[in-house]
Write a protein that holds these residues in place. Structure first.
Motif, PDB file in Angstrom:
ATOM      1  N   GLU A 251      14.708  37.836  -7.024  1.00 12.24           N
ATOM      2  CA  GLU A 251      14.977  36.752  -7.962  1.00 12.24           C
ATOM      3  C   GLU A 251      15.793  35.630  -7.321  1.00 12.24           C
ATOM      4  OE1 GLU A 251      16.931  38.557 -11.268  1.00 12.24           O
ATOM      5  OE2 GLU A 251      15.160  39.660 -11.942  1.00 12.24           O
ATOM      6  N   TRP A 252      16.548  35.953  -6.269  1.00 13.65           N
ATOM      7  CA  TRP A 252      17.474  34.985  -5.663  1.00 13.65           C
ATOM      8  C   TRP A 252      17.339  35.071  -4.154  1.00 13.65           C
ATOM      9  CZ3 TRP A 252      22.592  33.628  -8.345  1.00 13.65           C
ATOM     10  CH2 TRP A 252      23.335  32.710  -7.596  1.00 13.65           C
ATOM     11  N   LEU A 253      17.016  33.952  -3.498  1.00 12.36           N
ATOM     12  CA  LEU A 253      16.908  33.893  -2.037  1.00 12.36           C
ATOM     13  C   LEU A 253      17.707  32.710  -1.529  1.00 12.36           C
ATOM     14  CD1 LEU A 253      15.712  34.681   0.710  1.00 12.36           C
ATOM     15  CD2 LEU A 253      13.675  33.337   0.129  1.00 12.36           C
ATOM     16  N   LEU A 271       6.530  36.069  -3.579  1.00 12.58           N
ATOM     17  CA  LEU A 271       7.797  36.035  -4.321  1.00 12.58           C
ATOM     18  C   LEU A 271       7.566  35.487  -5.728  1.00 12.58           C
ATOM     19  CD1 LEU A 271      10.205  34.716  -1.523  1.00 12.58           C
ATOM     20  CD2 LEU A 271       9.590  37.065  -2.089  1.00 12.58           C
ATOM     21  N   LEU A 274      10.647  35.043  -7.997  1.00 10.19           N
ATOM     22  CA  LEU A 274      11.811  34.297  -7.516  1.00 10.19           C
ATOM     23  C   LEU A 274      12.221  33.226  -8.522  1.00 10.19           C
ATOM     24  CD1 LEU A 274      13.544  34.392  -4.914  1.00 10.19           C
ATOM     25  CD2 LEU A 274      12.273  32.391  -4.136  1.00 10.19           C
ATOM     26  N   LEU A 277      16.147  29.458  -5.250  1.00 11.26           N
ATOM     27  CA  LEU A 277      15.878  29.308  -3.819  1.00 11.26           C
ATOM     28  C   LEU A 277      16.799  28.239  -3.255  1.00 11.26           C
ATOM     29  CD1 LEU A 277      14.273  29.800  -1.239  1.00 11.26           C
ATOM     30  CD2 LEU A 277      12.512  28.232  -2.093  1.00 11.26           C
TER      31      LEU A 277
END
Length: 629
Positions: A251-253, A271, A274, A277
């Motif tokens: 969910e978080w990059l 993803l 996601l 980002l």
């Protein structure tokens, strides 16, 4: 390492056996090993000992005593049935470089068990049953290069557990039950090149502040439950296609502060879940069309502090649910028409600190749900009519620190929901009548630090809901009668740091709800009688740092609700009798740093609510001052 060939003497006496080792040379011992025994009895050197796969269940504390002279570099005790190890068992083996204890049943290790192995380079604890490790267990192992902890039952890692491993370049923690990693757990691993975290239960992974230079395809395979991945402050200059394969629930990059120069098409493929980002602080020069495809759930995207010079049409295709877009601190000179196509759910776009000189008329027209736009610190010289067409849901516009010189009539037409408009630090010299048409719900308006010299009558017409008006640090030398017409709901007016020399009677007419006026740092020399008429709700008034020499009788008489009055740092020499008449609610009066030499006897009569009176830095004697308080 090659092993030396050593000729052994098989005629070993019982006394020799006893003197050297009671374990390896005792035929009745489960640890009996003829090769080791012969080495001991002949004072030979041996770089490797292998006692693996012996079904051993325990190792005596003094098992390796007497082996000091072997200068042993490698010890393999894997494939046994050990559940624990004695505290000082490795103490005699201070030359050891490789220690393999994999495939036992280890459930617990003493915190100091490896303290004496200062030259150890490889440690294999894989395939055991370890559920936890002490924070200090690896202390002192500054030469360790390879550490294998994979296939255990570790549920967590203590903060600081790897802090002493300054040479570590290969770390395998795969196949455990770890659900999260402490913040900065890898911060001291400056030499780390290979990290394996597969097959855990991680939902949050932070490997920021390392020296990762690349991510190969499939590196995160099996981390299907991972929700957050932080790769900040590494040396990544490229993201290979497929490097994020397997991260189905991510969910978080965050890939901030690396060396990325471009994003190839499909790099984020896979993803689909996601939501956030962060690509800030890289060296991105362009974004390829299609680089964000399939990120249909993305809500927040930042590419701030990069080297982007333009945004091409369709670059954000596929981001139909994006709500926040941060493009601050790039080198954008132009936004191509259609560059925001497809962002129908975007609510906030920020393009601060770029080099935009002009914005095409229809660049934002597709953003029908936009609520906030930030264009601060660019080089915009004008706003075209129709520039804001279609942005009916806008709540905030900020165009601070640009080169705007004027606002054309009707430029904000259609923005009936706008609440805040920031135009600080431009080069505005005048405001055209009608330039605020359509802003019926505007609540805050700021022109701080411009070059306005006057405000014409009716310039703010139509702003019937305005609550705050900031005109700080302009060049205003005159307020025309009627210039504040229509601002019946205004509560705060700040005109400090201008060139006003006088306030004409009636200039504040119609501001019956005004509560605060800031007039400090002007050049006011006198206050006309009646200049504050109609301000029955005023609570705070500051006229400090002006050039007032006197206060006339009744000058504040209409301010029955005033609570705080600042008159410090003027040139007041005289306070006329009755100058404070009507200020029955006044609580704080500041008259410091003036030129008062005397005060009339009843000057403060009627100020029954006064709590603070500051008369310091005048020419008043203490005795005279105290008799008036």
């Amino acid at each position: 390492m090659d092993t030396d060939i050593i000729l052994m003497d098989t005629n070993i006496s019982t006394s020799t056996i006893k003197s050297h080792n009671k374990y390896f040379c005792n035929r009745e011992s489960p640890y009996y090993n003829q090769e080791i025994c012969e080495l001991l009895c002949n004072n030979a050197e041996k770089d490797e000992i292998d006692i693996s796969d012996k079904a051993l269940t325990i190792l005596p504390r003094d098992l390796f005593h007497g082996l000091e002279d072997l200068q042993l570099e490698k010890l393999n005790i894997s494939g046994n049935k050990l559940s624990t190890l004695p505290k000082d068992i490795f103490k005699p083996l201070d030359d050891l470089r490789t220690l393999i204890i994999e495939s036992n049943g280890l459930e617990y290790l003493e915190p100091s068990i490896f303290y004496d192995l200062l030259q150890l380079k490889e440690l294999d604890l894989s395939k055991n049953k370890l559920t936890a490790l002490s924070k200090d267990i690896f202390n002192g192992l500054q030469d360790l290069c390879v550490l294998r902890l994979n296939s255990n039952e570790l549920k967590y890692l203590e903060p600081g557990i790897f802090d002493d491993l300054l040479s570590l370049n290969d770390l395998d923690i795969s196949g455990n039950n770890i659900t999260t990693l402490p913040k900065d757990i890898f911060k001291n691993l400056k030499e780390l090149r290979y990290l394996n975290l597969c097959s855990n239960k991680l939902n949050n992974l932070n490997i920021s502040k390392n020296r990762l230079a690349t991510l190969s395809k499939g590196v995160f395979n099996d981390l299907k439950n991972l929700q957050r991945l932080y790769l900040d402050s590494n040396k990544l200059d490229n993201l290979e296609s497929g490097c994020f394969d397997g991260l189905l629930h991510l969910e978080w990059l965050s890939v901030k502060n690396n060396g990325l120069t471009t994003l190839s098409k499909d790099v984020f493929c896979g993803l689909e879940n996601l939501e956030i980002l962060d690509l800030g602080s890289n060296k991105l020069q362009n974004l390829e069309a299609g680089c964000f495809v399939r990120l249909s759930q993305l809500e927040w995207l930042s590419a701030e502090n990069n080297n982007l010079t333009t945004l091409s049409k369709g670059v954000f295709d596929g981001l139909e649910n994006l709500e926040t877009l941060n493009l601050n601190s790039n080198k954008l000179q132009i936004l191509e028409s259609g560059c925001f196509d497809g962002l129908s759910h975007l609510k906030w776009v920020s393009v601060e600190h770029n080099s935009l000189t002009i914005l095409s008329k229809d660049v934002f027209c597709v953003l029908e749900n936009l609520k906030r736009v930030d264009l601060d610190s660019n080089k915009l010289q004008n706003l075209e009519l129709g520039f804001f067409n279609g942005l009916t849901k806008l709540i905030l516009i900020s165009i601070k620190n640009n080169n705007l010189t004027t606002l054309p009539k009707c430029v904000f037409i259609g923005l009936e929901n706008l609440r805040r408009l920031h135009l600080e630090s431009n080069k505005l010299q005048n405001l055209e009548s009608g330039c605020f048409d359509g802003l019926s719900n505007l609540e805050r308006l700021s022109f701080k630090n411009n070059s306005l010299t006057t405000l014409s009558k009716g310039v703010f017409n139509g702003l019937e809901n305005l609550r705050r008006l900031h005109l700080i640090s302009n060049k205003l030398d005159n307020l025309e009668l009627g210039c504040l017409n229509g601002l019946s709901k205004l509560k705060l007016l700040s005109i400090k740091n201008n060139n006003l020399t006088t306030l004409p009677k009636g200039v504040f007419d119609g501001l019956e709800n005004l509560e605060k006026i800031g007039l400090e740092s002007n050049q006011l020399q006198n206050l006309e009688s009646g200049c504050f008429d109609g301000l029955s709700h005023l609570k705070w008034l500051s006229i400090k740092n002006n050039s007032l020499t006197t206060l006339s009788n009744g000058v504040f008489s209409s301010l029955g609700n005033l609570q705080i009055l600042h008159l410090e740092s003027n040139k007041l020499q005289n306070l006329e009798a009755g100058c404070f008449v009507g200020l029955s609610q006044l609580q704080k009066l500041y008259l410091s740093n003036n030129k008062l030499k005397t005060l009339s006897k009843d000057i403060f009569n009627g100020l029954q609510s006064l709590r603070i009176l500051n008369l310091t830095s005048n020419g008043l004697p203490n005795q005279f001052l105290s008799s008036r308080l």
